[in-house]
Scaffold this active site. Structure first.
Site, PDB file in Angstrom:
ATOM      1  N   GLU A 289      -0.491 -14.803 -24.886  1.00  0.00           N
ATOM      2  CA  GLU A 289       0.426 -14.805 -23.741  1.00  0.00           C
ATOM      3  C   GLU A 289       0.858 -16.207 -23.332  1.00  0.00           C
ATOM      4  O   GLU A 289       1.750 -16.371 -22.517  1.00  0.00           O
ATOM      5  CB  GLU A 289      -0.195 -14.049 -22.558  1.00  0.00           C
ATOM      6  CG  GLU A 289      -1.587 -14.478 -22.166  1.00  0.00           C
ATOM      7  CD  GLU A 289      -2.200 -13.596 -21.081  1.00  0.00           C
ATOM      8  OE1 GLU A 289      -1.483 -12.776 -20.481  1.00  0.00           O
ATOM      9  OE2 GLU A 289      -3.407 -13.757 -20.814  1.00  0.00           O
TER      10      GLU A 289
ATOM     11  N   ARG B  87     -11.004  -6.733 -20.456  1.00  0.00           N
ATOM     12  CA  ARG B  87     -10.609  -8.140 -20.434  1.00  0.00           C
ATOM     13  C   ARG B  87     -11.502  -8.875 -19.458  1.00  0.00           C
ATOM     14  O   ARG B  87     -11.803  -8.356 -18.373  1.00  0.00           O
ATOM     15  CB  ARG B  87      -9.149  -8.229 -20.001  1.00  0.00           C
ATOM     16  CG  ARG B  87      -8.606  -9.632 -20.061  1.00  0.00           C
ATOM     17  CD  ARG B  87      -7.129  -9.646 -19.797  1.00  0.00           C
ATOM     18  NE  ARG B  87      -6.828  -9.381 -18.396  1.00  0.00           N
ATOM     19  CZ  ARG B  87      -5.590  -9.294 -17.924  1.00  0.00           C
ATOM     20  NH1 ARG B  87      -4.559  -9.434 -18.735  1.00  0.00           N
ATOM     21  NH2 ARG B  87      -5.375  -9.067 -16.654  1.00  0.00           N
TER      22      ARG B  87
ATOM     23  N   HIS C 279       0.833  -1.202   0.000  1.00  0.00           N
ATOM     24  CA  HIS C 279       0.000   0.000   0.000  1.00  0.00           C
ATOM     25  C   HIS C 279       0.865   1.247   0.000  1.00  0.00           C
ATOM     26  O   HIS C 279       0.545   2.244  -0.629  1.00  0.00           O
ATOM     27  CB  HIS C 279      -0.894   0.019   1.249  1.00  0.00           C
ATOM     28  CG  HIS C 279      -2.221  -0.601   0.987  1.00  0.00           C
ATOM     29  ND1 HIS C 279      -2.941  -1.244   1.957  1.00  0.00           N
ATOM     30  CD2 HIS C 279      -2.970  -0.659  -0.130  1.00  0.00           C
ATOM     31  CE1 HIS C 279      -4.064  -1.683   1.433  1.00  0.00           C
ATOM     32  NE2 HIS C 279      -4.095  -1.344   0.179  1.00  0.00           N
TER      33      HIS C 279
ATOM     34  N   ASN D 285       4.041  -9.847 -20.511  1.00  0.00           N
ATOM     35  CA  ASN D 285       4.427 -10.249 -19.145  1.00  0.00           C
ATOM     36  C   ASN D 285       4.315 -11.771 -18.992  1.00  0.00           C
ATOM     37  O   ASN D 285       5.244 -12.442 -18.552  1.00  0.00           O
ATOM     38  CB  ASN D 285       3.519  -9.602 -18.101  1.00  0.00           C
ATOM     39  CG  ASN D 285       3.457  -8.102 -18.238  1.00  0.00           C
ATOM     40  OD1 ASN D 285       4.354  -7.507 -18.809  1.00  0.00           O
ATOM     41  ND2 ASN D 285       2.407  -7.494 -17.735  1.00  0.00           N
ATOM     42  N   ASP D 286       3.151 -12.296 -19.363  1.00  0.00           N
ATOM     43  CA  ASP D 286       2.983 -13.741 -19.226  1.00  0.00           C
ATOM     44  C   ASP D 286       3.738 -14.504 -20.308  1.00  0.00           C
ATOM     45  O   ASP D 286       4.230 -15.601 -20.068  1.00  0.00           O
ATOM     46  CB  ASP D 286       1.494 -14.109 -19.250  1.00  0.00           C
ATOM     47  CG  ASP D 286       0.879 -13.949 -17.877  1.00  0.00           C
ATOM     48  OD1 ASP D 286       1.513 -14.403 -16.904  1.00  0.00           O
ATOM     49  OD2 ASP D 286      -0.195 -13.348 -17.760  1.00  0.00           O
TER      50      ASP D 286
ATOM     51  N   CYS E  13       0.338  -5.179 -24.910  1.00  0.00           N
ATOM     52  CA  CYS E  13      -0.158  -4.514 -23.702  1.00  0.00           C
ATOM     53  C   CYS E  13       0.611  -4.925 -22.438  1.00  0.00           C
ATOM     54  O   CYS E  13       0.208  -4.601 -21.334  1.00  0.00           O
ATOM     55  CB  CYS E  13      -1.650  -4.756 -23.519  1.00  0.00           C
ATOM     56  SG  CYS E  13      -2.078  -6.464 -23.214  1.00  0.00           S
TER      57      CYS E  13
END
Ligand code: PEP
Ligand code: MG
Length: 762
Positions: free
Chosen positions: A611, A509, A366, A634-635, A682
């Site tokens: 991905e 998504r 946080h 990323n994946d 993305c």
């Protein structure tokens, strides 16, 4: 032997003071293994030596006094060779060095094992015996196993600052470069200000008390006080951070509610414990539950719960929570704490807060989320540093790279000031071009979209400079609740997003939970969650969830034309067909409803995330049934390289500039072009300078990134030539490793006048 090992480790782990724990370990080992001496040496890389920190059998007076150079003696040899040394007569070994202070003249047999953590030698563990003999293989294996366990404990203790090898002889001009994790971008300089709680719930000693009425009264009073403190802080943050970040205070408020924590605490009080002890038991239990969660975001909440517990405890005991309250806070302060919490940030005078260093925590904390929202540079997870060394020192902090420099010398300070200046100039130049099109010097146009929804602070999507939203991650609204959001709740949220900029495309998504994003109210327990029930796999198994979400998206888009729907984690063509069947089913239902209202429902474009590596080999088939592709780099990186994207231990291996990843991205661009399917990238790569240049050269014309990267990316695009980027790509594709790729990219960026981005670490 395993039982013995477990017993020793368990006993030692319970000793709070690290030096005492090491002495106890040495003691237990000589008893258990029936040897005459056991010693522990810890490495000090600044001094280039191993310091004797605990012994049983050698002279105790030598502890903290005798050090063995990295290239000296048998201990040094073990460190150099990074393997155990087992000799029957140490004194006859050519590397034996005599240290009279340790009084080891009577010892002959010697067994030593290096203590290694993440490829780094942290110390050496030795056993000695008067008798001349070789230690058995069992003994050797035992020592190696123990040294491995000890390595983890030492690394943790260093992270906590419990090992202060340096502290006794820190030179006045001590300067240190430290490395953490970037938490919030930007450069900052100031004076370290160590903030620490005076009251810590975990060090509270349990006590019993039979006066239950009084204890309950005390507890309730303290909770009221804490809630009031929170309300003041929450008020203070109004306007400073987005509303949803302020929700952190709501979390505290709810936890303090009589129906959650309160009920449990009062139950403990009724069983005979005093209020502080009851609070301790309940809070520690909550902390353990949060810590055991798979999702890093939820795991981070353990810190907030503990912080809240400390505050309530302080109020029960009537103690002010901050022992530093009376100390003067520097004008340009770098806030330092073992664990910076959101509340700490709210309490700190914002005009003096220039930067944040949190010894623990990550990008998901946080505190990091708030720091980003407040625009304050932050570095998190700074392990292996005695925290006290940062207090009152001049500190330079780089929130882009995670570098922290303590007590910099004049040259470093001047270089840093230069970087700050460059960053300012760069930022001014970038902003001066914010309304101009993203077009290369040879007229190649790139469309730039934003990613929204990942963290609380990025909910706002109305970036006037973007071409729309390329990826809206819908998970967070599901994760922030105690149950699945209703269709109505989803419609409201999606409608507000679609309506914000109705003329710009908005790609939503479908739910991508599972993996590292479990829902608190829908636990999934799996050995390999990233290879498990995630994304489309889970939602196709639960059409009732997917249908509600799709209907909500469609109902939100009645009368609008900007919605696209994207499916995550697609591995097989049949998954797309099945999802499309459900989308059609929902469409007919909602269309009827729209017609009844005299409105029109447009069929959204439907696309898939690329991905999972399997889809690289099914692009022609997929192209026939989807309207667009979007590459989740990323994946794709995680699955191509078989590297868990959340595992710190293999973080060095996770690299989107790996030649295999680049080659896969290149293949996708070429095939999408041939198949005439629009394609976007993305993943994070689309927001990085090097990524932008390479993706553009590969043929990508649509990139989607975090809001704060958009203007920077536009500036990069405006300053490069497609032809020269293609030459760079051709060269990069011949390289063997990611480091060489990065070097080549940096040279390129320098050559086209974008070196400022590299130097400023942006
Ligand atoms: C990706 O995998 O690159 C992506 C954009 O999706 P996420 O990071 O949400 O998995
Ligand atoms: Mg993904």
């Amino acid at each position: 032997m395993l039982t013995m090992l477990k017993r020793i480790v368990q006993e030692v782990n319970q000793i709070p003071v690290f030096d005492d724990a090491l002495s106890c370990l040495a003691n237990r080992l000589i008893e258990a293994l029936k040897v005459d001496s056991c010693s522990i040496y810890l490495a000090d890389y600044d001094q280039q030596h191993f310091m004797l920190v605990a012994t049983e059998g050698l002279a105790k007076a030598a502890v903290g006094q005798v050090s063995v150079g990295f290239s000296e003696g048998l201990v040094g040899l073990i460190g150099q060779r990074e393997e155990p040394l087992n000799i029957s007569d140490a004194q006859r070994h050519p590397r034996f060095k005599h240290y009279p202070e340790v009084q080891e003249d009577n010892y002959h047999a010697f067994l030593g094992a290096p203590i290694i953590h993440q490829r780094k030698v942290l110390g050496v563990l030795t056993l000695q015996q008067k008798q001349k003999r070789r230690f058995s293989e069992d003994e050797e294996a035992f020592l190696v196993t123990l040294a491995m366990q000890l390595a983890v404990e030492i690394a943790n203790a260093k992270a906590r600052g419990s090992i202060n090898l340096l502290q006794e002889n820190i030179p006045k001009d001590w300067q240190k470069s430290l490395k953490g994790v970037p938490g919030s971008s930007g450069l900052a300089s100031g004076v370290g200000y160590l903030q620490d709680m005076m009251v810590r719930i975990h060090s509270h000693v349990p006590k019993r008390n039979d006066n239950q009425q009084e204890q309950i009264q005390n507890y309730r009073q303290a909770v009221k006080q804490t809630q009031a403190d929170m309300a003041v802080l929450s008020e203070r943050m109004q306007g400073e951070v987005p509303e949803d970040v302020r929700a952190i205070f709501q979390l505290y408020y709810h936890l303090l509610d009589a129906n959650s924590l309160g009920r449990d605490v009062e139950k403990e009080i009724k069983s005979g414990w005093d209020a502080p002890t009851s609070l301790k038991m309940v809070v520690e239990n909550y902390v353990r539950q949060f810590q055991a969660m798979n999702d890093p975001y939820m795991r981070e909440r353990a810190v907030d719960v503990e912080d809240m517990g400390n505050r309530v405890l302080a109020n029960i005991l009537g103690i002010t929570t901050d022992k530093n309250e009376k100390r003067e806070i520097p004008e340009q302060a770098i806030l330092i704490a073992e664990e910076v919490t959101a509340v700490m940030l709210a309490e700190f005078p914002s005009e003096q807060l220039k930067g944040i260093v949190s010894m623990r925590g990550s990008n998901n904390s946080h505190a990091a989320i708030m720091a980003r929202a407040m625009g304050v540079p932050a570095v998190m997870g700074l392990s292996n540093v005695p925290i006290a060394l940062l207090h009152d020192k001049e500190i330079l902090l780089d929130g882009y790279t995670g570098d922290v420099i303590v007590s910099p010398n004049g040259t470093i300070r001047r270089e840093f000031d230069q970087l700050v200046l460059e960053e300012q100039l760069l930022s001014e130049r970038i902003h001066a071009e914010d309304t101009l099109p993203a077009i290369t010097t040879d007229n190649c146009e790139i469309r730039l979209f934003t990613n929204a929804g990942l963290s609380l602070e990025t909910e706002k999507n109305d970036n006037p400079y973007s071409d729309g939203v390329g990826l809206f991650r819908t998970e967070i609204p599901f994760m922030m609740r105690e149950r699945f959001p209703t269709e109505h709740e989803q419609v409201e949220l999606y409608r507000s997003l679609l309506e914000a900029e109705p003329n710009k495309p908005f790609t939503m998504r479908t739910l991508d939970v599972g993996g590292d994003k479990p829902l608190p109210y829908f636990p999934i327990s799996e050995e390999n969650p990233f290879l498990g029930w995630r994304g489309i796999r889970l939602t196709l198994d639960h059409p009732e969830i997917l249908l509600v979400q799709i209907r909500a998206m469609l109902r939100a888009s009645i009368g609008l034309q900007n919605l696209s729907i994207m499916l995550p984690m697609i591995t097989s063509v049949s998954e797309v067909s099945e999802a499309k069947r459900l989308i059609r089913q929902a469409f007919y239902e909602v269309e009827e409803e729209a017609q009844e209202q005299g409105e029109v429902l447009h069929m959204p474009k439907i696309g898939v995330m690329l991905e999972v590596p399997a889809v690289l080999y099914q692009l022609p088939q997929l192209s026939k049934i989807v309207d667009f592709f979007s590459v989740g780099s990323n994946d794709l990186t995680q699955y191509l390289l078989a590297v868990d994207r959340n595992n710190a231990r293999v973080a060095d291996l996770y690299d989107s500039y790996h030649p295999a990843v680049l080659s896969a991205l290149h293949t996708i661009a070429k095939h999408s072009d041939l198949l005439q399917v629009p394609v976007t990238v993305c993943g994070e790569l689309a927001g990085e300078p090097g990524g932008v240049v390479l993706l553009l050269a590969m043929g990508y014309r649509k990139l989607s990134m975090n809001n704060h990267n958009l203007l920077k990316v536009k500036w990069i695009v405006r300053n490069i030539h497609r032809g020269s980027a293609e030459q760079l790509l051709a060269k990069v594709l011949t390289l063997n490793n990611p480091q060489d790729v990065r070097e080549e990219i940096n040279l390129y960026l320098e050559s086209v006048g974008l070196g400022g981005l590299v130097r400023a670490g942006i």
